[in-house]
Design an enzyme around this catalytic site. Sequence first.
Site, PDB file in Angstrom:
ATOM      1  N   LYS B 116       3.725 -12.751   1.710  1.00 19.87           N
ATOM      2  CA  LYS B 116       4.146 -11.438   1.381  1.00 19.87           C
ATOM      3  C   LYS B 116       4.900 -10.590   2.204  1.00 19.87           C
ATOM      4  CE  LYS B 116       1.208 -11.435  -2.527  1.00 19.87           C
ATOM      5  NZ  LYS B 116       0.263 -11.061  -3.505  1.00 19.87           N
ATOM      6  N   ASN B 117       5.458 -11.187   3.451  1.00 19.31           N
ATOM      7  CA  ASN B 117       6.100 -10.355   4.580  1.00 19.31           C
ATOM      8  C   ASN B 117       7.709 -10.292   4.223  1.00 19.31           C
ATOM      9  OD1 ASN B 117       7.711 -10.475   7.055  1.00 19.31           O
ATOM     10  ND2 ASN B 117       5.594  -9.995   7.821  1.00 19.31           N
TER      11      ASN B 117
END
Lengths: 489, 338
Positions: B116-117
């Site tokens: 989720k970066n």
Amino acid sequence: MPIGIAASFRFAGPRKEKKKKKLGGARMEPPPPPPPPPLGTTVTQRDQWTVEQEVGRIYSFFAQLPPAAQSFALEVQRDNHIEYLTRGLRGLAPSFGSLDASRPWICYWIIHSLALLGEPIDAELEESIIDFLSRCQDPSGGYGGGPGQLPHLATTYAAVNSLITLGGSRSLSSINRDKVHNFLRQMKQPSGGFRMHDGGEIDVRACYTAISVASTLNILDDELAEKVGDFILSCQTYEGGIAGEPGSEAHGGYTFCGLATMILINEVDRLDLSRLIDWVVFRQGVECGFQGRVNKLVDGCYSFWQGGACALLQKLHPFGLSEGGEDESTDSIDSSLYAASNVSEQEEQENNLESASPQVDGTCQFKQGGPQSASCSENTGNASYNFHERCAEGGSLFNSSALQQYILLCSQLPEGGFRDKPGKFRDFYHTCYCLSGLTVCQYSRSKHADSPPLPWDVVGPYSNLLEPIHPLHNVVLSKYQEANEFFAG
Amino acid sequence: MASSSSSEGEGRRAWVPLASRPEFAGVTPLPQDDGPSPVVAIAYRDDFRETMDYFRSLYSSRELSPRSLLLTSLAISVNPANYTVWHFRRQVLEALGADWTEELEFTEGVAKRNAKNYQLWHHRRWVAEKLGPDAASRELEFTRKIFCLDAKNYHAWSHRQWVLQALGGWEDELDYCAQLLEEDVFNNSAWNQRYFVITKSPSLGGLNAMRDSEVDYAIEAIHANPENESPWRYLRGLYNDENEAWLNDSRVHSACLRVLKAKRNFKFALSTLLDLLGLGFKPNQEIKDAITSLRTSDLGEAGSDSDLANSICSILGLEDPMRANYWTWRKQQASSSS
């Protein structure tokens, strides 16, 4: 077999409804273990079911507490939050390395939370913050995630909002406005959107952070605003909400960003507002809190992103509910807000306040004519300054008392801090946005921007009352006003 | 507050201080300029601090070398969210002439731990663009793997959409959506992707061509789970600005009627009928009766509501109390326009 136990949730009802009957003594046995999820269910259903069980347990337990315990459970644990926040401001554990490129954000989450709680920051600490943020400022403009880092729109937004929240001329003058303006212009894209940083991603967050900063610093011009509306419009999806990029899923964070930006550039009527409203109101679920997307899980931070979007929307559409409904205004939006409220009604409301908490200012700030900000271009005007003054007439679009219940009972940690949902850990981001959501709730039915809410608009003791915010920028209103004056010249 | 061990929870090899590594000989580490009284000061682990001090040094001297590339790998592993490091890495890759496929492998390693970066996905997009259409199938496969772990990863879906539009690979996309919805009909990301495919895919003919079969698809999903909001919104979306067509598609109001008659999970059915009425829909007697029969005793006789829209709002006010204010507002809207 349907998932969902909506019927068994009792959220705080509308005005003055007292809670459960007094019991002889609180039953303190642990609740029975929950039944397993029904068979043949999907991942979404199982995850949702699990959260509903957890939240339901909390509400059921609460419901059978005696009134005194209930009152305590609903109290904002001010002292513990302040301690948690202040400790964070001074120093952070090694695990915060993952936020090493977001330190202005950590500043903002903490400083804004303290301001909402009405807790001043001591002068020495304030000095240190101003100094630190100055070191995050890039010589060519904008703020990065830490000293020496590339300037970034999000950290610029966080730094500027932090400095505005601190207030005072030393803090405000530490912002190099011209350089910030340069940085914003460099990030501007031909499509109308903005890149988050040199060579960075383009999305609706970038639009919001850029335009919000431009607005608060009074450097929002046609060049920056050009085609932003086109870009955001292309991000409104078939569902009604707004996505991060064209084609992506409607999402609460981006919906707030997109909506706020459109208001700031005076193009909000280009959005399909009725579809937007319909999407956002359905994001509040049986748990009483908000989810970020359809069929996803509740999360305390959406108390602000979605709740805040509702607060913005209800300023755009007259909701006229408490007086038995008014005709939908055909006047221009501007005129609805200067309608003077009945002065005697105001006095009556003030007399009804149970206990004046320090941050409640009993006077209602009527706007004295329009603000003239000479350096703003004709086209963009000063939508931000005008907007916060708008009255949400009557009832709130979302269920304010239910949301407060979720924030206080499910997100709040008695030992200090707020979290996403039960089972998650507290953090400063959630603390900031749960508190921001809470103040949005408390003021959601106020007739005027910062007039004190009525006792029944505040769930829990009236001392729970937080400072009001400017709903477009999410800074404490009085600080916004100070900055607005400072940068007006 | 010190720990020089990098093995805590990260599974990396034992940390060798950069000062001892020959490849970094001659580099003077540059400490962070936090000032005399820093705030939000992080108690960096030794390996973190040293890595970033070395990074700062090479970054400030703009050294675009293989050891800079190595250093960005190390810096990314201690903090994958440091966008300055990723930015510098891109500069180094361009200067050195990178092996883009190797670079994709590098990002895959990062993605395993940080799906989720933002920076990771942005970098991946940048690399894939360098590779061009040849990268399409690998990118689609990569996002597929991510979806096996989290079928709603927002970044991954945005990336997948970008890949399709920039690099191609549309052929199996509608099938993929169908497969995901087969696994979880409540997956709103998959519904969103389906909408994306039917409107944008060059091989499908666009929304007008697809609308008919998609209406049937959505209605089938509705009847399987009327409480599922996704297909209701999808159905509405199929008619986005085509109000006339929406009003006149009898399948839509028939579907609503069928749900109403079942007398459970009918709030979206009522809401849809309310929207239709607002656009001038003229319901038949069967629909009117179905609505009326949902009125509970506390609402009184049907005659107390001036018309059907009012009636629907009253029912919804009780059936969907979370949105009581909204239904009251819709009721006012309905009466002010009639």
